[in-house]
Design an enzyme around this catalytic site. Structure first.
Site, short mmCIF file in Angstrom:
data_model
loop_
_atom_site.label_atom_id
_atom_site.label_comp_id
_atom_site.label_asym_id
_atom_site.label_seq_id
_atom_site.Cartn_x
_atom_site.Cartn_y
_atom_site.Cartn_z
N SER A 91 0.84 -1.20 0.00
CA SER A 91 0.00 0.00 0.00
C SER A 91 0.88 1.26 0.00
O SER A 91 1.58 1.52 -0.96
CB SER A 91 -0.98 -0.04 1.18
OG SER A 91 -1.92 1.00 1.07
N HIS A 201 -8.68 0.86 0.15
CA HIS A 201 -8.64 -0.13 -0.94
C HIS A 201 -10.03 -0.68 -1.28
O HIS A 201 -10.19 -1.85 -1.57
CB HIS A 201 -7.64 -1.25 -0.63
CG HIS A 201 -6.25 -0.74 -0.46
ND1 HIS A 201 -5.51 -0.25 -1.52
CD2 HIS A 201 -5.47 -0.57 0.64
CE1 HIS A 201 -4.33 0.17 -1.07
NE2 HIS A 201 -4.30 0.00 0.23
#
Length: 317
Positions: A91, A201
């Site tokens: 990420s 996400h």
């Protein structure tokens, strides 16, 4: 020497005091922390070294703090002359991986992740989104669960495919709650709600992605000197246009970490060096394949130890 990948951690690995020894002992690391303070027009370094843990955990603080600390560790580690064959991050860590690969300047990266954190924070009102870790269920079965809940009007989706038997879901608070219950009914061992400030996400991050695009448009993104494994595709990205596109998509797409590690294995990587605070990624790599060598470096002591270990291995090869 076998192929090496540098891995960079994401949000959740931060702690007060990280990088302080590097700041005090390594001039190149001190310059980075000072540059972060200057770029963000705030004393980020003071928050990292002696601030309030809750304040550091805020998305828009944690992201630039982790990136700065990871790149400070990298600066010291680079003195050894050990270079990666690939880089990857989890990420937020993808930005550190891109700095390490020469695709993003540190200044652009630290500014971008500060804005990224702000946009993620603003995308969904507090309490309306959630995330949960689902243990003991494969991705295909869990996707059937999240699809069913979403079809019934409560958005939820796979967010982090970390390692076998550990997948994070993300979406509306109700969607995550219903999917957690349904997953357990269908064989998942546990569902653990995560303490996060938003449904990262997931599709709910699309407004943040639109704002992030404007910031990335202003960045001088270059082709990567070292192949970077993308979270979105679990494949190599090196071209600047592709990098920009993937960074935007990454905000609302699953982090395909397990597949990324398998891609690196297929490319011949056997040594994974986690650069930055904590050992979260080293643990995930071992769960993908416990025969892989993992080394976590986060301070002068662990850096020296890692360099010694790698050089001894090279001498014996």
């Amino acid at each position: 020497m076998s192929k090496i990948a540098f891995l960079f951690p994401g949000q959740g690995s931060q702690f007060i005091g990280m990088g302080k020894e590097l700041y005090e002992q390594v001039p190149a690391a001190k310059r980075l922390f000072d540059e972060a303070d200057e770029t963000l027009e705030t004393k980020l370094s003071s928050l990292i070294f002696e601030g309030d843990a809750e304040e550091l955990t805020l998305t828009y603080n944690a992201q630039p703090a982790l990136l700065t600390t990871s790149i400070a560790v990298l600066e010291k580690f680079k003195e050894s002359g050990i270079t990666p064959d690939f880089t990857a991050g989890h990420s937020l860590g993808e930005y550190s991986a891109l700095v390490a690969a020469g695709a993003l300047s540190f200044k652009d990266a630290v500014y971008t992740v500060r804005k990224r954190g702000e946009f993620m924070n603003e995308a969904v009102p507090a309490g309306e989104g959630a995330m949960a870790a689902i243990l003991g269920m494969d991705a295909e079965a869990l996707k059937q669960v999240t699809d069913k809940v979403t079809e019934e009007g409560n958005l939820v989706q796979l967010a982090n495919l970390n390692c076998p038997g550990q997948i994070v879901i993300s979406g509306t608070a109700k969607g995550v709650e219903l999917a957690s219950e349904l997953a357990k009914e269908n064989g998942a061992k546990r569902a653990i709600p995560l303490e996060v400030s938003g449904p990262f996400h997931s599709e709910l991050m699309k407004p943040a992605a639109e704002k992030l695009k404007e910031v990335l448009d202003a960045c001088d993104i270059k082709d990567a000197d070292v192949p970077v494994i993308s979270n979105v595709s679990a494949d190599v990205m090196t071209e600047k246009a592709d990098i920009k596109e993937k960074l935007i998509e990454q905000l609302y797409s699953p982090v395909r970490f397990e597949e990324s590690i398998n891609k690196l294995i297929a490319e011949g990587v056997t040594t994974f060096i986690e650069i930055g605070p904590g050992k979260v990624l080293s643990g995930l790599v071992k769960k993908v394949n416990r025969r892989l060598k993992t080394i976590a470096v986060s301070d002068p002591e662990t850096i020296e130890l890692a360099i010694q270990t790698l050089k001894e291995e090279n001498d014996n090869a």
